[in-house]
Design an enzyme around this catalytic site. Sequence first.
Site, PDB file in Angstrom:
ATOM      1  N   LEU A   1      -3.009 -35.963  12.769  1.00  0.00           N
ATOM      2  CA  LEU A   1      -2.875 -37.333  12.251  1.00  0.00           C
ATOM      3  C   LEU A   1      -1.888 -37.432  11.088  1.00  0.00           C
ATOM      4  O   LEU A   1      -1.538 -38.535  10.665  1.00  0.00           O
ATOM      5  CB  LEU A   1      -4.241 -37.885  11.826  1.00  0.00           C
ATOM      6  CG  LEU A   1      -5.210 -38.256  12.957  1.00  0.00           C
ATOM      7  CD1 LEU A   1      -6.525 -38.785  12.388  1.00  0.00           C
ATOM      8  CD2 LEU A   1      -4.606 -39.278  13.907  1.00  0.00           C
TER       9      LEU A   1
ATOM     10  N   ASN B   1      -3.533 -29.086   9.346  1.00  0.00           N
ATOM     11  CA  ASN B   1      -2.199 -28.811   8.790  1.00  0.00           C
ATOM     12  C   ASN B   1      -1.521 -30.063   8.227  1.00  0.00           C
ATOM     13  O   ASN B   1      -0.391 -30.388   8.566  1.00  0.00           O
ATOM     14  CB  ASN B   1      -1.299 -28.100   9.811  1.00  0.00           C
ATOM     15  CG  ASN B   1      -0.973 -28.949  11.031  1.00  0.00           C
ATOM     16  OD1 ASN B   1      -1.659 -29.928  11.317  1.00  0.00           O
ATOM     17  ND2 ASN B   1       0.082 -28.585  11.750  1.00  0.00           N
TER      18      ASN B   1
ATOM     19  N   ASP C   1      -3.314 -32.162  21.781  1.00  0.00           N
ATOM     20  CA  ASP C   1      -2.409 -31.618  20.758  1.00  0.00           C
ATOM     21  C   ASP C   1      -1.370 -32.670  20.365  1.00  0.00           C
ATOM     22  O   ASP C   1      -0.180 -32.370  20.201  1.00  0.00           O
ATOM     23  CB  ASP C   1      -1.721 -30.324  21.222  1.00  0.00           C
ATOM     24  CG  ASP C   1      -1.172 -29.528  20.027  1.00  0.00           C
ATOM     25  OD1 ASP C   1      -1.388 -29.943  18.873  1.00  0.00           O
ATOM     26  OD2 ASP C   1      -0.516 -28.490  20.264  1.00  0.00           O
TER      27      ASP C   1
HETATM   28  O1  DOR Z   1       3.718 -28.073  18.913  1.00  0.00           O
HETATM   29  C1  DOR Z   1       2.970 -27.983  17.959  1.00  0.00           C
HETATM   30  N1  DOR Z   1       2.935 -28.918  16.989  1.00  0.00           N
HETATM   31  N2  DOR Z   1       2.217 -26.917  17.860  1.00  0.00           N
HETATM   32  C2  DOR Z   1       1.509 -26.655  16.761  1.00  0.00           C
HETATM   33  O2  DOR Z   1       0.846 -25.686  16.741  1.00  0.00           O
HETATM   34  C3  DOR Z   1       1.573 -27.531  15.598  1.00  0.00           C
HETATM   35  C4  DOR Z   1       1.922 -28.894  15.986  1.00  0.00           C
HETATM   36  C5  DOR Z   1       2.340 -29.737  14.820  1.00  0.00           C
HETATM   37  O3  DOR Z   1       1.605 -29.776  13.823  1.00  0.00           O
HETATM   38  O4  DOR Z   1       3.384 -30.382  14.914  1.00  0.00           O
HETATM   39 ZN    ZN Z   2      -2.057 -28.559  17.322  1.00  0.00          ZN
HETATM   40 ZN    ZN Z   3      -1.662 -25.340  17.928  1.00  0.00          ZN
END
Ligand code: DOR
Ligand code: ZN
Ligand code: ZN
Length: 455
Positions: free
Chosen positions: A94, A125, A336
């Site tokens: 988000l 993250n 994801d």
């Molecule tokens: O493609 C991805 N984007 N893989 C990840 O592990 C992190 C994520 C991101 O936070 O953009």
């Molecule tokens: Zn992710």
């Molecule tokens: Zn990931």
Amino acid sequence: METNIDLHASADVNAGIIWIRAGRVLDPATGLDGVRDLWIREGKIEKICMPGEMQEEQGKGVDNNPDSAESGWHVIDARGCYVMPGLIDLHVHLRDPGQEYKEDIETGGRAAARGGFTTICCMANTSPAVDSPETVAYIREKAARVSPVQVIPVGAVTKGLAGRELTDMAALKAAGIGAVSEDGKSVMDASLCKKGMELAKDLGLVTLAHCEHKKMQAGGVMNEGEVSRRLGLPGFCSGAEDIIAARDILLAEETGARLHLCHCSTAGSVELLRAAKKAGLLVTGEACPHHFTLTDEAVDGTDANFKMAPPLRTAADVEAIKRGLADGTLDCISTDHAPHAEFEKAKGMREAPCGIVGLETAVALAISELVRPGLLTPLQLAEKMSFNPARILGIDRGTLEVGAQADVTVIDPEAEYRIDKETFASKGRNTPFHGRRVHGRVRATVVAGIPVFEA
Ligand code: DOR
Ligand code: ZN
Ligand code: ZN
């Protein structure tokens, strides 16, 4: 499984009566798959009955109950549609706090509602990372104010996602996290990773593992193979995923912790998961729509909307993911959802950040790639997108049983259209699926008896 996550309380929601009319009701909790009326009152599932039965009981004709001020009923016409327990996405970014130019809790929540999701887990993250009770509280408080769907924060395994020191997971849990994850990377120090799993286990939290060996993948921007060699781009090998999946499964065995493998993209990780389950370990796994829809052949070397981690793999990997979903090795479909700004993705394959948006395309891709070709039944789709994620989180969602909170998703599986990124509620336009012809449109999303999206 008990949880102290405080989900939207339906008791104080002054929601009226909703009649979801004559849809194909799919409830994995009971195995129900049949055309029914579904009635919602005051935020709860009140009744599931044969079409028109409620009106007969009340001595009314079925068509004499329009969505009128008189009846006070809100009618959702679900004829020809699937009616599922509200979809749950275990894997969403988000970007809030800290990178609200990419997405925020409100726009991400609206994208989720538009995509049919009633509950989403947001990854740690952010900036700062979700490693303090204050940040957990910030997310929960803001989500309660501005998000139409339930948001469950995921806590970081290590402080600042730096891989050196564990977070105070007990404090994070008290603040309301629903799981822990270092997503974006793996905890590379195996002994610290093991301690993290032990701590999570003691707190009853599942560990969501992004499996990627840092050194093995260093510099890679796409799958390592024929296509990367042809394009002259640095590759990211399958082994970088498999080696950490294997390690984490071994750690789960040693610790007895609950482990969930995020975004499985390789035949190898699916096979490892299959073996772990066979051995009776508490390991589950998810696949993302892009990993069962596209191969690395789709990468042209210029468009970074085809760049994500883990990357698009080979046709053999896609086959293995599909087989894994069909035979139950892979428990869930999650997105994801990883929004990035247009200027970031314009930097090209080498420089652009990894990730694509997914909340508003997942249902259509799952129906087009899995249900229509007969790999999954509609009931299995409800299992993978709602029932199983709820069980993995240990929350009392993912079911349409009478008395349950009315989180419901209505999907027209026959609607055919082209995906148009300009219609997204998300701030992110970074999708490789713009213009793709698909089947399956979300018609309505209901959270705690409140329609939060209707098409
Ligand atoms: O493609 C991805 N984007 N893989 C990840 O592990 C992190 C994520 C991101 O936070 O953009
Ligand atoms: Zn992710
Ligand atoms: Zn990931």
